[in-house]
Design an enzyme around this catalytic site. Structure first.
Site, PDB file in Angstrom:
ATOM      1  N   GLY A 110      -2.817  12.187   4.636  1.00 50.74           N
ATOM      2  CA  GLY A 110      -1.822  11.400   4.354  1.00 50.74           C
ATOM      3  C   GLY A 110      -0.521  11.893   4.633  1.00 50.74           C
ATOM      4  O   GLY A 110      -0.229  12.827   4.941  1.00 50.74           O
ATOM      5  N   ASP A 117       0.781   2.786   3.748  1.00 54.67           N
ATOM      6  CA  ASP A 117       0.120   3.912   2.935  1.00 54.67           C
ATOM      7  C   ASP A 117       1.003   5.082   2.849  1.00 54.67           C
ATOM      8  O   ASP A 117       0.282   6.151   3.127  1.00 54.67           O
ATOM      9  CB  ASP A 117      -1.108   4.106   4.145  1.00 54.67           C
ATOM     10  CG  ASP A 117      -2.163   5.126   3.301  1.00 54.67           C
ATOM     11  OD1 ASP A 117      -2.034   5.137   2.044  1.00 54.67           O
ATOM     12  OD2 ASP A 117      -3.156   5.398   4.086  1.00 54.67           O
ATOM     13  N   HIS A 127       1.016  -1.265  -0.019  1.00 52.56           N
ATOM     14  CA  HIS A 127       0.216   0.084  -0.030  1.00 52.56           C
ATOM     15  C   HIS A 127       0.854   1.199   0.003  1.00 52.56           C
ATOM     16  O   HIS A 127       1.310   1.654   0.951  1.00 52.56           O
ATOM     17  CB  HIS A 127      -0.844  -0.117   1.273  1.00 52.56           C
ATOM     18  CG  HIS A 127      -1.949   1.065   1.387  1.00 52.56           C
ATOM     19  ND1 HIS A 127      -3.280   0.826   1.548  1.00 52.56           N
ATOM     20  CD2 HIS A 127      -1.791   2.109   0.797  1.00 52.56           C
ATOM     21  CE1 HIS A 127      -4.004   2.046   1.486  1.00 52.56           C
ATOM     22  NE2 HIS A 127      -3.439   2.946   0.833  1.00 52.56           N
TER      23      HIS A 127
END
Ligand SMILES: [Zn+2]
Length: 429
Positions: free
Chosen positions: A319, A300, A55
């Site tokens: 993020g 991520d 990811h």
């Protein structure tokens, strides 16, 4: 070409030994010193399989100011990752044979580690129309996901899973029910009230996971849950696994390490989606990982520019980056503190993600691809974002003290990164 990686620490038997790599393949451990073409001195460091991150966001094509395939994979190499899976929320989205081909061509010329690209579940990730999964599979898509947005309609998700199951492909899901987001920018709990910021409730995630595990049961599709963040999600996944549903899940280092209480104020370095949750969620994630409910760790990695992140919780994008700090942070705060063994951490970062997706990586057995990393477990440093290879400096961990770091990364038998300074500046704590 035969390479001897001399004097390395093999975690499996706790012995110092030599490792032979022939061409692109692991040949095995040996106490001998056979004739080879090249010798690399491991200096007693631990050798483990290269990490696999299913990811990450490389941002290219479309948002090269945030990250490129080159900078993102260089960051991966420094973090000890030898295989990364690129999320499809780029412009264009890899939702057609043509777009995926163009992306693969860029990867072929620019990536320093293996990059396996996802294709999207729906055209342009809009949730309206399924992509041609058969064509995308043939073209080499790793799996299907609309990461960044949840697939809102149960009917659409059912059709996606039916099709993916018939192709023996996984559906990978960022779970977020848009009708429950409430325009939140951080976890709906205590801290958002103190800061006067709108919250994202936990049910926004868990409700969609509950829906999807039932769809996975109905279709037999391998359903993988991205970045699990709430205790209710962990419970739903645990129950689903008990019922024999083919569900797997990942958790990020930041959700294991931080909670809403760590958010110092309106600082967007702490803004990510899913958000940092409550302490009881963090504990459930740790326990879920330890009992196998959550299968492995994924970063991520989500780079953004400095200017974007200066916008505060209201304006900055969601993020944070993760590739260059994941191993060191988890080693320092879980292994050094005695909660996990190094073998557990390495399994969650290499062996398990590879197994879940049927990839031939994550082991050092004879015949495996020669993807490995040497770890210096004594090296200590402060995280300094200015030293990152990633264009993204957006992390809440800047300035944290860490111990243990990757010092050499090999992909397919080639040394693609070596941390020279690391050898010279090693200090003992
Ligand atoms: Zn996501």
């Amino acid at each position: 070409m035969r390479t001897l990686l001399k004097n390395v620490h093999n975690l499996h038997n706790n012995e110092w030994t030599n490792l032979i790599v022939e061409g692109k393949t692991i040949k095995g451990f040996t106490s001998e010193e056979p004739a080879v073409d090249r010798i690399i001195d491991g200096e007693g460091r631990v050798v483990v399989p290269g990490f696999v991150d299913v990811h990450i966001h490389l941002r290219e094509p479309g948002a090269e100011a945030k990250e490129t395939i080159e900078t993102g994979t260089n960051a991966a190499a420094r973090g000890g990752f030898t295989t990364v899976c690129a999320m499809p929320n780029t412009r264009p989205v890899p939702d057609s044979e043509e777009n995926l081909k163009a992306l693969q061509e860029k990867i072929r010329t620019k990536a320093s580690v293996r990059v396996l690209p996802y294709a999207s579940i729906t055209t342009r990730q809009l949730g309206q129309e399924l992509t041609d999964m058969l064509v995308l599979k043939k073209q080499g898509a790793f799996a299907f996901t609309d990461d960044g947005v949840g697939v809102q309609s149960a009917g659409m998700m059912l059709e996606a899973m039916k099709l993916a199951a018939s192709l023996n492909m996984a559906v990978v899901a960022h779970c977020e029910d848009n009708s429950l987001i409430q325009d939140g920018v951080m976890h709906k709990g205590e801290r958002n009230k103190e800061l006067g910021l709108p919250g994202i409730p936990s049910i926004c995630e868990s409700v969609q996971i509950a829906r999807d595990v039932l769809l996975a049961e109905a279709t037999g599709c391998h359903y993988h849950v991205c970045h699990v963040s709430t205790k209710e999600s962990v419970r739903v996944i645990r129950d689903a696994k008990r019922a024999g549903i083919p569900v797997t899940a990942e958790v990020t280092p930041h959700h294991l390490l931080l909670t809403e209480d760590d958010i110092p104020g309106d600082n967007a370095m702490f803004k990510m989606n899913p958000p940092l949750r409550a302490q009881e969620d963090q504990l459930a994630l740790i326990e879920g990982l330890e009992d196998g409910t959550i299968d492995f760790i994924a970063t991520d990695h989500a780079p953004h520019t400095q200017e974007e992140k200066e916008g505060g919780f209201f304006n900055a994008p969601f993020g944070i980056v993760g590739l260059e700090t994941a191993f060191s942070l988890l080693y320092t705060y879980f292994v050094k503190k005695g909660r996990w063994t190094l073998q557990q951490l390495v399994d969650w970062m290499s062996y398990k993600p590879a197994r879940v997706f049927g990839l031939p990586f994550g082991t050092l057995f004879e015949g495996a691809p020669a993807d490995l990393v040497l770890l210096d477990l004594e090296a200590t440093r402060k995280i300094n974002t200015q030293e990152f290879a990633s264009k993204g400096k957006n992390t809440p961990f800047d300035g944290w003290n860490i111990t243990g770091m990757p010092v050499l990364t090999m992909v397919d038998g080639e040394v693609i990164w070596k941390g020279v300074e690391a050898h010279e500046t090693t200090t003992h704590s």
